[in-house]
Design an enzyme around this catalytic site. Structure first.
Site, mmCIF file in Angstrom:
data_model
loop_
_atom_site.group_PDB
_atom_site.id
_atom_site.type_symbol
_atom_site.label_atom_id
_atom_site.label_comp_id
_atom_site.label_asym_id
_atom_site.label_seq_id
_atom_site.Cartn_x
_atom_site.Cartn_y
_atom_site.Cartn_z
ATOM 1 N N SER A 61 0.757 -1.220 -0.216
ATOM 2 C CA SER A 61 0.149 0.063 -0.133
ATOM 3 C C SER A 61 0.974 1.202 -0.205
ATOM 4 O O SER A 61 0.171 2.342 -0.124
ATOM 5 C CB SER A 61 -0.780 -0.079 1.360
ATOM 6 O OG SER A 61 -2.180 -0.924 0.997
ATOM 7 N N LYS A 64 0.426 3.267 -3.088
ATOM 8 C CA LYS A 64 -0.797 4.322 -3.209
ATOM 9 C C LYS A 64 -0.329 5.723 -3.081
ATOM 10 O O LYS A 64 -0.891 6.654 -3.662
ATOM 11 C CB LYS A 64 -1.828 4.040 -2.001
ATOM 12 C CG LYS A 64 -2.514 2.486 -2.243
ATOM 13 C CD LYS A 64 -3.078 2.250 -0.863
ATOM 14 C CE LYS A 64 -3.863 0.983 -1.115
ATOM 15 N NZ LYS A 64 -4.312 0.527 0.170
ATOM 16 N N TYR A 190 -3.295 -2.944 -10.451
ATOM 17 C CA TYR A 190 -3.061 -2.690 -8.987
ATOM 18 C C TYR A 190 -2.129 -3.484 -8.467
ATOM 19 O O TYR A 190 -1.323 -3.155 -7.521
ATOM 20 C CB TYR A 190 -4.476 -2.610 -8.424
ATOM 21 C CG TYR A 190 -4.289 -2.446 -6.935
ATOM 22 C CD1 TYR A 190 -4.301 -1.298 -6.291
ATOM 23 C CD2 TYR A 190 -4.722 -3.642 -6.225
ATOM 24 C CE1 TYR A 190 -4.309 -1.299 -4.657
ATOM 25 C CE2 TYR A 190 -4.795 -3.733 -4.738
ATOM 26 C CZ TYR A 190 -4.488 -2.267 -4.113
ATOM 27 O OH TYR A 190 -4.647 -2.223 -2.799
ATOM 28 N N TYR A 241 -4.641 4.458 7.947
ATOM 29 C CA TYR A 241 -6.058 4.106 7.970
ATOM 30 C C TYR A 241 -6.611 4.436 9.143
ATOM 31 O O TYR A 241 -6.554 5.505 9.784
ATOM 32 C CB TYR A 241 -6.080 2.393 7.589
ATOM 33 C CG TYR A 241 -5.380 1.906 6.571
ATOM 34 C CD1 TYR A 241 -5.728 2.423 5.204
ATOM 35 C CD2 TYR A 241 -3.854 1.349 6.681
ATOM 36 C CE1 TYR A 241 -5.053 1.856 4.298
ATOM 37 C CE2 TYR A 241 -3.424 0.846 5.698
ATOM 38 C CZ TYR A 241 -3.707 1.135 4.459
ATOM 39 O OH TYR A 241 -2.993 0.718 3.283
ATOM 40 N N VAL A 259 1.324 -3.814 3.757
ATOM 41 C CA VAL A 259 1.215 -5.275 4.431
ATOM 42 C C VAL A 259 2.320 -6.009 4.264
ATOM 43 O O VAL A 259 2.516 -7.106 5.060
ATOM 44 C CB VAL A 259 -0.043 -5.929 4.187
ATOM 45 C CG1 VAL A 259 -1.256 -5.416 4.753
ATOM 46 C CG2 VAL A 259 -0.331 -6.125 2.745
HETATM 47 O O1 DON Z 1 -4.662 -4.864 -1.738
HETATM 48 C C1 DON Z 1 -4.232 -5.388 -0.864
HETATM 49 O O2 DON Z 1 -4.799 -6.085 -0.008
HETATM 50 C C2 DON Z 1 -2.700 -5.151 -0.872
HETATM 51 N N1 DON Z 1 -1.985 -5.303 -2.279
HETATM 52 C C3 DON Z 1 -2.207 -4.117 -0.121
HETATM 53 C C4 DON Z 1 -2.861 -3.623 1.238
HETATM 54 C C5 DON Z 1 -1.853 -2.955 2.163
HETATM 55 O O3 DON Z 1 -0.775 -3.076 1.939
HETATM 56 C C6 DON Z 1 -2.699 -2.372 3.421
HETATM 57 N N2 DON Z 1 -1.630 -1.644 4.113
HETATM 58 N N3 DON Z 1 -1.216 -1.917 5.455
#
Ligand code: DON
Length: 305
Positions: A61, A64, A190, A241, A259
């Protein structure tokens, strides 16, 4: 500072035991839970690194931030504002609930999954591959690392298991936030962007560009001060978040988590910071990485507040 950050890594490493590596993307479950690393860069080119700083991990993320900057540059803030707002959320990064009930179906901000997926539709490109290349090149420029590539295993793992993101994207198509795009192609972009493989130094370099209002340490202007302000404000309010408030109180730096275990932090006008620790709390944030940032912020009085 070098000695201090080595001491802080040693002090914070036990916190890696408090969390769990992400397993909803199976490939991420292979990470070594006890790893912890930090890199701090300043605009004069001084760098301090400690812990497992050579370890590569997927940006997840944190990408982003690059997606948000690219769509601000390509479409302008008012068009971006038609797709997403810039409001904090009290729900998790992949929550679907607010898409139906709030904000005229717009995702609350560009850093929750729905918001980032919606923002990709605004990035310039003749086809999905072009959009991916646009963001990958932007990440390479921000990090000063032209070798950044997709970690194929993580990409395929997320593509196979990304049902929640499919649900978010199809919901947004039903409510016309996403219009003409093919959902599978959009998600492919994505997933690939999230799977770019980086180090803490790459993240610190990206943070340094934001700290310098869009300029790289070599003096190249990647974006303007107004864009930097928009992004740093959104990172402060939404980057972590539903723990952005607590993070602002205890760390006090515009930041973005992933993550994969990375966190990118910005000390405006001074430093870019990258940390890595794949053991996560329930919000998807590196437990030891967050503790390390908290200690670092206190030790060197870095909070923007
Ligand atoms: O879309 C997802 O769930 C992962 N590619 C990215 C989520 C993420 O990194 C949330 N952040 N902490």
């Amino acid at each position: 500072m070098q000695k201090k950050i080595e001491d802080l890594v040693a002090k914070c490493r036990p916190y890696t035991k408090k969390g769990e590596v992400a397993s909803y993307i199976p490939e991420l479950g292979k990470a070594d839970k006890e790893q912890l690393a930090v890199c701090v860069l300043d605009k004069e080119g001084n760098q301090c690194q400690a812990g497992d700083y050579s370890q590569k991990f997927t940006i997840q993320s944190i990408a982003k931030v690059a997606i948000f900057i690219c769509c601000l540059l390509d479409a302008g803030k008012s068009e971006v504002g038609k797709k997403v707002s810039f409001e904090p959320t009290s729900d998790g990064f992949n929550s679907i609930v607010n898409l139906e009930t709030k904000n005229k179906h717009r995702p609350l901000n560009p850093f929750i999954n729905a918001g980032a997926i919606a923002c990709i539709t605004l990035i310039k490109g003749a086809d999905p591959e072009d959009k991916f290349v646009r963001v990958r090149e932007f990440v390479r420029k921000m990090s000063g690392n032209s070798d950044i590539e997709v970690a194929e295993g993580v990409y395929l793992s997320e593509k196979k298991t990304g049902s929640r993101n499919r649900a978010l994207a199809y919901f947004m198509k039903s409510s016309l936030i996403i219009k003409d795009e093919d959902i599978e192609e959009l998600l492919d972009v994505y997933f690939k962007i999230c799977s770019l493989s980086v180090t803490v130094k790459d993240l610190a370099n990206m943070g340094l560009v934001l700290a310098q209002n869009g300029r790289t340490p070599a003096g190249e202007k990647l974006f303007g001060a107004e864009t930097a302000r928009t992004v740093k404000a959104t990172m402060t309010l939404c980057g972590m978040y539903d723990e952005s408030g607590e993070f602002a109180v205890n760390v006090g730096l515009p930041s973005k988590s992933g993550v994969g275990g990375g966190i990118l932090s910005v000390v405006p006008g001074r430093f870019g910071i990258g940390v890595y620790g794949p053991s996560l709390n329930k919000k998807g944030t590196s437990v030891a990485g967050k503790k390390l940032l908290q200690e670092l912020s206190r030790e060197f009085d870095l909070s923007i507040f």
